[in-house]
Scaffold this motif. Structure first.
Motif, PDB file in Angstrom:
ATOM      1  N   MET A  98       0.840  -1.197   0.000  1.00 60.79           N
ATOM      2  CA  MET A  98       0.000   0.000   0.000  1.00 60.79           C
ATOM      3  C   MET A  98       0.875   1.246   0.000  1.00 60.79           C
ATOM      4  O   MET A  98       1.816   1.350   0.790  1.00 60.79           O
ATOM      5  CB  MET A  98      -0.908  -0.003   1.234  1.00 60.79           C
ATOM      6  CG  MET A  98      -1.929  -1.131   1.221  1.00 60.79           C
ATOM      7  SD  MET A  98      -2.811  -1.337   2.802  1.00 60.79           S
ATOM      8  CE  MET A  98      -1.621  -2.357   3.710  1.00 60.79           C
ATOM      9  N   THR A 133       1.359   5.210   0.699  1.00 64.76           N
ATOM     10  CA  THR A 133       0.794   6.237   1.555  1.00 64.76           C
ATOM     11  C   THR A 133       1.735   7.426   1.611  1.00 64.76           C
ATOM     12  O   THR A 133       2.935   7.299   1.346  1.00 64.76           O
ATOM     13  CB  THR A 133       0.520   5.696   2.979  1.00 64.76           C
ATOM     14  OG1 THR A 133      -0.308   6.621   3.694  1.00 64.76           O
ATOM     15  CG2 THR A 133       1.805   5.445   3.744  1.00 64.76           C
ATOM     16  N   ARG A 185      -5.609   5.534   8.869  1.00 62.90           N
ATOM     17  CA  ARG A 185      -5.532   4.822   7.596  1.00 62.90           C
ATOM     18  C   ARG A 185      -4.516   3.688   7.635  1.00 62.90           C
ATOM     19  O   ARG A 185      -4.657   2.715   6.885  1.00 62.90           O
ATOM     20  CB  ARG A 185      -5.254   5.808   6.475  1.00 62.90           C
ATOM     21  CG  ARG A 185      -6.458   6.733   6.240  1.00 62.90           C
ATOM     22  CD  ARG A 185      -6.213   7.795   5.231  1.00 62.90           C
ATOM     23  NE  ARG A 185      -7.372   8.683   5.138  1.00 62.90           N
ATOM     24  CZ  ARG A 185      -7.310   9.991   4.973  1.00 62.90           C
ATOM     25  NH1 ARG A 185      -6.134  10.590   4.853  1.00 62.90           N
ATOM     26  NH2 ARG A 185      -8.413  10.714   4.907  1.00 62.90           N
ATOM     27  N   GLY A 202      -5.661  -0.070   6.769  1.00 63.22           N
ATOM     28  CA  GLY A 202      -4.979  -0.904   5.789  1.00 63.22           C
ATOM     29  C   GLY A 202      -4.449  -2.191   6.377  1.00 63.22           C
ATOM     30  O   GLY A 202      -4.515  -3.256   5.745  1.00 63.22           O
ATOM     31  N   ASP A 232      -3.480   4.027  -0.253  1.00 69.09           N
ATOM     32  CA  ASP A 232      -4.167   4.236   1.024  1.00 69.09           C
ATOM     33  C   ASP A 232      -3.634   5.530   1.627  1.00 69.09           C
ATOM     34  O   ASP A 232      -2.805   5.520   2.532  1.00 69.09           O
ATOM     35  CB  ASP A 232      -3.895   3.044   1.959  1.00 69.09           C
ATOM     36  CG  ASP A 232      -4.553   3.216   3.320  1.00 69.09           C
ATOM     37  OD1 ASP A 232      -5.415   4.107   3.464  1.00 69.09           O
ATOM     38  OD2 ASP A 232      -4.188   2.464   4.254  1.00 69.09           O
ATOM     39  N   LEU A 249     -10.107   4.243  -1.257  1.00 71.28           N
ATOM     40  CA  LEU A 249      -8.945   3.421  -1.553  1.00 71.28           C
ATOM     41  C   LEU A 249      -8.924   3.219  -3.060  1.00 71.28           C
ATOM     42  O   LEU A 249      -9.968   2.962  -3.670  1.00 71.28           O
ATOM     43  CB  LEU A 249      -9.047   2.060  -0.856  1.00 71.28           C
ATOM     44  CG  LEU A 249      -9.050   2.065   0.677  1.00 71.28           C
ATOM     45  CD1 LEU A 249      -9.322   0.659   1.194  1.00 71.28           C
ATOM     46  CD2 LEU A 249      -7.747   2.605   1.228  1.00 71.28           C
TER      47      LEU A 249
END
Length: 272
Positions: free
Chosen positions: A34, A36, A56, A60, A94, A220
């Motif tokens: 993911m 970020t 977040r 996730g 994310d 997302l």
């Protein structure tokens, strides 16, 4: 760009693993990678211990746990995220990306929270601001390239259309730098999401003068349709069993009402 692995919470049993996911086709087999941008405390940020924290990140990690995958985070600038997703360098974005119909034409988007915009100013600034018309002529800081910048430019257009002086917009690489500029008196205000404005106000010296502007779904973003479908299913399970509200409630955030749906190139759903 920094890669971090976040361990799943100890002592939590995994549910039955979803079927139909080709984990070997993912960015890293057996992992949910993911992207970020950890510059938005309290939603996603890096503490002094070098570890990622925030709502977040919790979200996730719980999604990965329910997919029976290992959560891995790539810390990168927002400007790289969509391209990296299309190039399959990561599986999910994310980072608080706002829904845009143009994005839904090329990516699978899953709205899971509602966010609004705040305008923050220094406590020592005597100017009364009760609506956006009171912002005429202000120097406003905002993170480059995101929804917040677009809404700041919308305010600028509204002011000019009303015959008032527009904004002097200053863009920064991330919100932490924008708020540093506000504290240093380099800008008169900063545009950010409500949760970030509230968190920054807790540090003292500034406060949100306007909040709740432009409420919009946060998503997302996923490239693979099968993975996006599995994540939407997991989020609905979390909504039903109360986990989603439990994760969001301490941050003053709530999921959208009703079923969490998927919007993307392979769906015919209308805009959320």
């Amino acid at each position: 760009m920094l890669s971090l692995v976040v361990a799943a919470p100890a002592g939590q049993a995994l549910a039955a693993c979803p079927t139909g996911l080709d984990t070997h086709a993912m960015a890293s087999p057996g992992q949910l990678v993911m992207a970020t941008n950890p510059s938005l405390p309290p939603l996603q940020y890096m503490r002094i211990d070098g570890r990622l924290h925030g709502m977040r990140i919790e979200l996730g990690t719980e999604i990965a746990r329910r997919l029976c995958l290992r959560p891995t985070y790539i810390s990168t600038a927002f400007s790289t995220m969509i391209l990296g997703l299309l190039e399959r360098r990561w599986d999910v974005v994310d980072t608080g990306m706002f829904y845009k119909h143009e994005r839904a034409r090329m990516l699978e988007l899953i709205p899971y929270e509602i966010q609004s915009i705040s305008i923050s100013m220094a406590d020592t600034d005597p100017r009364p601001v009760s609506n956006i018309m009171d912002m005429a002529g202000m120097a406003v800081g905002v993170e480059l390239g995101g929804f917040e910048e677009q809404r700041t430019r919308d305010i600028d257009r509204q002011l000019r259309a009303a015959g008032r002086k527009g904004l002097e917009i200053h863009t920064f690489d991330d919100f932490s730098v924008a708020f540093m500029a506000l504290r240093a008196g380099q800008v008169a205000a900063v545009t950010s999401i409500d949760a970030v404005a509230t968190r920054m106000a807790q540090e003292g010296g500034l406060h949100p003068v306007l909040s709740g502007l432009f409420p919009t779904p946060v998503v997302l973003a996923v490239h693979d349709h099968a993975l996006a479908t599995a994540i939407a299913t997991v989020l609905n399970d979390m909504r039903i069993d109360g986990t989603l509200e439990r994760i969001m409630q301490p941050y003053g955030i709530h999921p959208p009402p009703g079923e969490i749906r998927l919007y993307g190139p392979q769906t015919d759903a209308t805009n959320p």
